[in-house]
Motif scaffolding. Structure first.
Motif, PDB file in Angstrom:
ATOM      1  N   LEU B 193       1.018  -0.850   0.271  1.00 51.97           N
ATOM      2  CA  LEU B 193       0.103   0.053  -0.054  1.00 51.97           C
ATOM      3  C   LEU B 193       0.944   1.448  -0.285  1.00 51.97           C
ATOM      4  O   LEU B 193       0.406   2.695  -0.340  1.00 51.97           O
ATOM      5  N   GLY B 194       1.654   1.393   0.362  1.00 51.48           N
ATOM      6  CA  GLY B 194       2.665   2.392   0.690  1.00 51.48           C
ATOM      7  C   GLY B 194       4.019   1.724   1.238  1.00 51.48           C
ATOM      8  O   GLY B 194       4.687   0.572   0.667  1.00 51.48           O
ATOM      9  N   THR B 195       4.841   2.875   1.941  1.00 48.26           N
ATOM     10  CA  THR B 195       6.096   2.296   2.004  1.00 48.26           C
ATOM     11  C   THR B 195       6.108   2.472   3.810  1.00 48.26           C
ATOM     12  O   THR B 195       5.280   3.390   4.556  1.00 48.26           O
ATOM     13  N   THR B 196       6.908   1.213   4.303  1.00 46.56           N
ATOM     14  CA  THR B 196       6.377   0.980   5.645  1.00 46.56           C
ATOM     15  C   THR B 196       7.483   1.008   6.509  1.00 46.56           C
ATOM     16  O   THR B 196       8.848   0.803   5.933  1.00 46.56           O
ATOM     17  N   ASP B 197       7.149   1.155   7.887  1.00 48.07           N
ATOM     18  CA  ASP B 197       8.676   1.186   8.260  1.00 48.07           C
ATOM     19  C   ASP B 197       8.610  -0.425  10.109  1.00 48.07           C
ATOM     20  O   ASP B 197       7.723   0.543  10.790  1.00 48.07           O
ATOM     21  N   VAL B 198       9.049  -1.022   9.426  1.00 53.29           N
ATOM     22  CA  VAL B 198       8.510  -2.028  10.809  1.00 53.29           C
ATOM     23  C   VAL B 198       9.864  -2.441  11.480  1.00 53.29           C
ATOM     24  O   VAL B 198      11.311  -1.897  11.497  1.00 53.29           O
ATOM     25  N   THR B 199       8.959  -2.507  12.424  1.00 58.19           N
ATOM     26  CA  THR B 199       9.766  -2.915  14.127  1.00 58.19           C
ATOM     27  C   THR B 199       8.961  -3.996  14.546  1.00 58.19           C
ATOM     28  O   THR B 199       7.589  -4.039  14.704  1.00 58.19           O
ATOM     29  N   ALA B 200      10.246  -4.815  15.162  1.00 59.73           N
ATOM     30  CA  ALA B 200       9.232  -6.366  15.761  1.00 59.73           C
ATOM     31  C   ALA B 200      10.073  -5.741  16.535  1.00 59.73           C
ATOM     32  O   ALA B 200      11.449  -5.634  17.517  1.00 59.73           O
ATOM     33  N   ASP B 201       9.152  -6.401  17.666  1.00 61.56           N
ATOM     34  CA  ASP B 201       9.096  -6.157  19.285  1.00 61.56           C
ATOM     35  C   ASP B 201       9.095  -8.207  19.140  1.00 61.56           C
ATOM     36  O   ASP B 201       8.132  -8.711  19.171  1.00 61.56           O
ATOM     37  N   LEU B 202      10.432  -8.059  19.329  1.00 61.54           N
ATOM     38  CA  LEU B 202      10.914  -9.173  20.522  1.00 61.54           C
ATOM     39  C   LEU B 202      10.769  -9.512  22.057  1.00 61.54           C
ATOM     40  O   LEU B 202      11.083 -10.811  22.087  1.00 61.54           O
ATOM     41  N   SER B 203      10.493  -8.797  22.414  1.00 58.95           N
ATOM     42  CA  SER B 203      10.099  -8.790  23.979  1.00 58.95           C
ATOM     43  C   SER B 203       9.308  -9.663  24.813  1.00 58.95           C
ATOM     44  O   SER B 203       9.130 -10.467  25.523  1.00 58.95           O
ATOM     45  N   GLY B 204       8.069 -10.088  23.533  1.00 57.93           N
ATOM     46  CA  GLY B 204       6.800 -11.053  23.872  1.00 57.93           C
ATOM     47  C   GLY B 204       7.787 -12.721  23.984  1.00 57.93           C
ATOM     48  O   GLY B 204       7.301 -13.496  24.072  1.00 57.93           O
ATOM     49  N   ILE B 205       9.183 -12.911  23.320  1.00 55.21           N
ATOM     50  CA  ILE B 205       9.358 -14.115  23.196  1.00 55.21           C
ATOM     51  C   ILE B 205      10.035 -14.462  24.237  1.00 55.21           C
ATOM     52  O   ILE B 205      11.181 -13.894  25.029  1.00 55.21           O
ATOM     53  N   GLY B 206       9.711 -15.550  24.522  1.00 59.70           N
ATOM     54  CA  GLY B 206      10.987 -16.111  25.892  1.00 59.70           C
ATOM     55  C   GLY B 206      12.251 -16.697  25.650  1.00 59.70           C
ATOM     56  O   GLY B 206      12.420 -16.306  24.790  1.00 59.70           O
TER      57      GLY B 206
END
Lengths: 156, 697, 124
Positions: B193-206
């Motif tokens: 749809l356009g340009t994305t700036d993605v951040t993955a938040d890994l804090s939920g991974i134990g």
């Protein structure tokens, strides 16, 4: 034959010529499916004189019309030397019984002359055109639609 | 588009099947004792539903609309909300008729059926009546637990789109992975749809030792720069609405930074219960929607084949059978040993050819069900039109008959049903007075019997009023006044052309057709129709048909030097009578006495216009029976053989021949004609007597 | 790459429409006429994506979804439900059974392809 060298190719059609008694006839080669020797036909009840019977043409039942009888020349007593010309006209396949196939020739449309009015000696109704041949004989163009047995003619 | 248009014929063909299934299902519903009612309703629902689905694809709006209304009612029945009582069934049956009409109208480009608006109203009323408030409450109880994450009020979504984009958080729940979703696929779709700036938040991974790949605990934050409206963004999450925490907020025209995002997501995050997995455990509260439906018979895989191809195959097999006969004849002429290899191989081929022929014929065979079902409707309409109560009961609808025969049976059977309702079944008051139940019953049954298909149509009505029939026949000059007629002969007068005429014709069974047309139609199929009637108890019409129109069991006979075929079906017996048993009658007539009955002799050769062999003593008599029950002895030169012959049309290249029904090809390649005994007898009778037993046209 | 798709629908028309929408160049389409046939075809078709009707004889769409999700080899294959019923109730049931998404009939060709791409994460 001279017609073959003189004619204009564009106006020329090929015709299958055959003899019935002493007379020469022709039909357009387009309608001819095959020519085969005569084989005994199965007689049809209540059929007109000129319908010799039906033969088996590779699994189809095909009626054979005795052209001599049809043209009032006289009923043919067929022998294996006679020929059956298989013609197809508007989905109807019919065999025409004739004495012999004499020629296949190209005939110029211009060489076709109307049938003289007085020539209506029975066969006249079945001839559309006449063509004078070089050797003095006359070729008659057969009106196939008139010759073929009508599909419902036998209905009781 | 052309791709879809090319599917139209297939759709309408499928509709035929679906309508058939619908009719079957509807017929089963009232028989709750015999059939699983829910299963039957479900079948009907499925059929209507499929019609609707296809109709939608082809833009057939009125068909979609009607099917939808129909389906709604069926759905209420399926859920037990609406009970299939008599009045409901009445509407459903009529709705099914209209649906069939609508399909036909859509196919043929005709206007919608007249009855449609009325039935739409009826269906809607049924649906409304059923959906009472408490039902709705009950329905709500089945609603699954929903996790309240509908992110934005609908009103907001109508707000003008922000030109710059959206801040999105996306946190899949475990269920998202369990339903085949791939978060990356969603992120890619967003990126489209356009340009994305993605951040993955890994804090939920134990820690790794407790990591469950099915519950990765990943969370993404995106800044999407796009001019696409909010709807487009939401559409990407359409499938995962309840499977992930999704927030979509407008990006500030002048985006401060991604850092501001967590606070925007926060209000949504806090109220969330940690989703105890919305796992695929089917709710036990839905016993009726059990996925597996063991009651349904396994559907055999089928293919649709152009009928021409089947016919070509049938013709070729016919040729094979003929060639095999020719080969067999050639071998016997060559004088090869009967026990030799050639003969035994030939025997093998012969059996194989017969089996192939049978298999190929069975391709064309179809159950009579399709016809019988249409008659259900005919009965209904006829009953309505005459204000009588009539029920049609059918048996043996699985009986298979050649497809051509099936199609051509519709008209005669329709006429016979109308005739039975109109003239056979009495009005309710008269029935009650006669000690019968008010509802009349027409029984239609079919069965294979000794190589033929027998269809019987019985009614429990008043039976034939012979006095009246006789009066009419006399008035129309069909029989001389005061002629000696047996009850059976009177009954057969009904089949005479000219028996039914305008003044007699009622609104219903009239339409200018008499039973003579029925008989002619059945005869043209190589069949026979007869009638039996008992006053006060009803009438029974019996139709006997050949299994196929392509082969015929025939007797090879010699007639006037020709070999001909006589259909076995009409032969009772063959006789070689003594001279003393034959009696002369009049100038040419001859009779033979057989068990006290005087049977007229018809010389086949003479009848067909051949010259007969005059050595009468040597002739063989073949006793035949006609539809009318009339008998005659056909005189032939000799009997050769009995065999199956392949029927070849004479009409194709020639025309019809009196006394001959068709032709076949014999082993020697010659053609043999198939005699039509019915016509021969009828004509002979007509010629000798002014008063016919039962003349045919 | 060619996307392998297993489409299950008891309606020949619907199968035809799906086939018409998914051009052979881009899609390797396997068709089955009911749930049982579909599941039989699953190992051979080895699809990237399953499209299934809901109302079918023998085994309905919910049954298909459950069975696919329970199969060891194809448990995570995306499944799209093809349905004329757009009601939330049905979507919920399909979801609970494990459906990935749905396509409402009648569909137009480009939407079908779009949805497939979306679910699979392929770009057009």
């Amino acid at each position: 034959m001279q017609q073959m060298t003189l004619q204009n190719i564009a106006d020329q059609n090929d015709y299958v010529c055959f003899r019935i008694g002493e007379q020469d006839y022709c039909i357009d080669i387009e309608v001819v499916r095959e020519i085969r020797g005569w084989t005994p036909a199965t007689v049809l009840p209540h059929a007109p004189d000129h319908v010799t019977g039906v033969i088996n043409l590779r699994g189809s039942v095909v009626a054979v019309v005795d052209l001599a009888a049809r043209l009032a020349i006289g009923k043919t007593c067929p022998t294996p030397r006679h020929v059956v010309i298989i013609v197809a006209l508007e989905n109807q396949i019919v065999g025409l019984l004739a004495d012999v196939v004499s020629d296949i020739m190209g005939i110029d449309e211009a060489a076709m002359q109307p049938v003289p009015d007085i020539a209506a000696e029975g066969a006249g109704a079945f001839i559309t055109k006449v063509i004078a041949l070089d050797d003095g004989r006359m070729l008659r163009k057969l009106d196939l639609a008139a010759v073929l047995p009508g599909k419902d003619q036998e209905a009781a | 588009m052309s791709g879809i248009d090319s599917l139209r014929p297939a759709f309408f063909e499928e509709c035929e099947d679906l309508l058939l299934r619908m009719g079957e299902g509807l017929a089963r519903i009232p028989d709750a004792a015999l059939h699983n009612e829910v299963e039957s309703i479900h079948d009907v629902f499925r059929a209507v539903h499929s019609i609707k689905g296809g109709a939608g694809a082809f833009g057939l709006t009125s068909l979609v609309g009607f099917a939808h209304a129909f389906e709604t009612v069926l759905d209420l029945m399926r859920s037990g909300t609406l009970h299939p009582d008599a009045s409901t069934m009445h509407i459903l049956l009529r709705a099914s008729d209209v649906l069939a009409d609508l399909v036909a109208a859509a196919r043929d480009g005709q206007p919608d059926p007249e009855l449609m608006p009325q039935l739409l109203v009826d269906l809607d009323l049924l649906a409304e009546g059923a959906a009472s408030p408490e039902d709705e409450a009950a329905a709500l109880a089945f609603e699954p637990m929903r996790i309240d994450v509908i992110p934005i009020e609908p009103a907001l979504s109508q707000a003008p789109p922000d030109p710059t984009g959206f801040a999105i958080t996306f946190e899949p729940y475990p269920a998202l992975y369990a339903t085949g979703h791939e978060p990356v696929a969603l992120l890619r779709a967003l990126a489209d749809l356009g340009t994305t700036d993605v951040t993955a938040d890994l804090s939920g991974i134990g820690p790794l030792d407790t990591f469950d790949p099915a519950q990765p605990g990943l969370r993404w934050q995106l800044a999407l720069q796009t001019t696409a409206p909010r709807e487009d963004v939401m559409a990407i999450f359409d499938f995962v609405q309840d499977l992930a925490l999704v927030t979509v907020e407008p990006l500030h025209p002048d985006p401060p930074s991604l850092a501001s995002e967590p606070q925007m997501a926060a209000p949504f995050v806090t109220p969330l219960p940690q989703p105890s997995p919305v796992q695929p455990t089917p709710a036990p509260a839905h016993p009726r929607t059990a996925s597996v439906t063991p009651a349904a018979p396994p559907a055999m895989p089928t293919i649709r084949v152009n009928l021409d191809r089947v016919d070509r195959l049938i013709n070729q097999i016919g040729e094979l059978v003929i060639m095999e006969a020719m080969l067999s004849q050639a071998i016997s002429i060559a004088g090869l040993s009967k026990d030799g290899d050639v003969s035994s191989s030939l025997e093998g081929i012969k059996q194989l050819a017969a089996r192939i022929q049978e298999s190929v014929m069975s391709i064309r065979a179809q159950p009579l069900k399709s016809v019988f079902q249409r008659l259900d409707r005919i009965t209904r309409e006829a009953a309505d039109a005459t204000h009588k109560q009539v029920r049609l009961e059918t048996f043996g609808e699985a009986t298979e008959v050649d497809k051509t025969v099936i199609e051509r049976l519709v008209d005669p059977l329709t006429h016979m049903i109308r005739n039975a309702v109109d003239h056979g079944i009495e009005p309710a008051d008269r029935r009650i007075a006669a000690g019968k139940p008010p509802e009349g019953v027409i029984t239609l049954s079919a069965a294979h019997r000794s190589g033929r298909v027998i269809i019987e149509l019985a009614d429990d009505g008043a039976g034939i009023n012979r006095t009246r029939v006789r009066e009419i026949a006399e008035a129309r000059g069909l029989v001389p006044a005061g002629a000696q007629l047996s009850p059976a002969e009177i009954d057969n007068l009904l089949f005479l052309p000219g028996f039914s005429s305008k003044e007699e014709v009622s609104a219903l069974s009239g339409r200018g057709v008499g039973l003579d047309v029925v008989r002619r139609e059945i005869q043209s199929l190589g069949g026979r129709v007869s009638i039996q009637s008992t006053p006060g108890q009803g009438s029974l019409f019996t139709i006997a048909l050949p299994l196929t129109l392509a082969v015929l069991e025939g007797m090879l006979i010699g007639v006037g030097g020709e070999t001909m075929i006589l259909p076995i079906s009409s032969i009772i017996e063959t006789l070689r009578p003594d001279e003393s048993e034959i009696h002369s009658l009049g100038r040419n007539g001859r009779l033979i006495a057989k068990r006290g009955e005087m049977i007229p002799i018809i010389d086949l050769a003479q009848s067909l216009g051949f010259t007969s062999r005059q050595d009468d003593q040597r002739q063989v008599l073949i006793l035949v029976e006609c539809d009318s029950g009339g008998r005659a002895a056909l005189a032939a030169d000799q009997i050769f053989d009995q065999r199956q012959v392949v029927i070849k049309s004479l009409e194709d290249n020639y025309g019809t021949v009196r006394g001959i029904s068709a032709a076949t090809i014999l082993g020697d390649g010659r053609i043999a004609l198939i005699v039509d005994p019915e016509e021969i007898v009828a004509r002979a009778v007509a010629e000798t007597k002014p008063m016919p037993l039962a003349a045919n046209g | 790459m060619t996307i392998r798709i297993l489409a299950i629908d008891d309606s020949p028309t619907m199968r035809g429409l799906v086939a018409a929408a998914l051009s052979p160049g881009c899609f390797d389409l396997h068709l089955a006429e009911d749930g049982i046939a579909g599941l039989d075809l699953l190992p051979k078709a080895d699809p990237h994506l399953v499209i299934t009707d809901i109302n079918m004889p023998r085994l309905d769409g919910f049954g298909v979804i459950e069975a696919v999700r329970a199969s060891p080899s194809h448990a995570s294959v995306p499944i799209l439900v093809l349905t004329t019923e757009s009601g939330a109730d049905l979507k919920d049931r399909a979801r609970r059974a494990g459906a990935t998404g749905w396509i409402v009939k009648p569909f137009d060709d480009s939407r079908l392809v779009q949805t497939i791409h979306r679910v699979l994460g392929f770009r057009e």
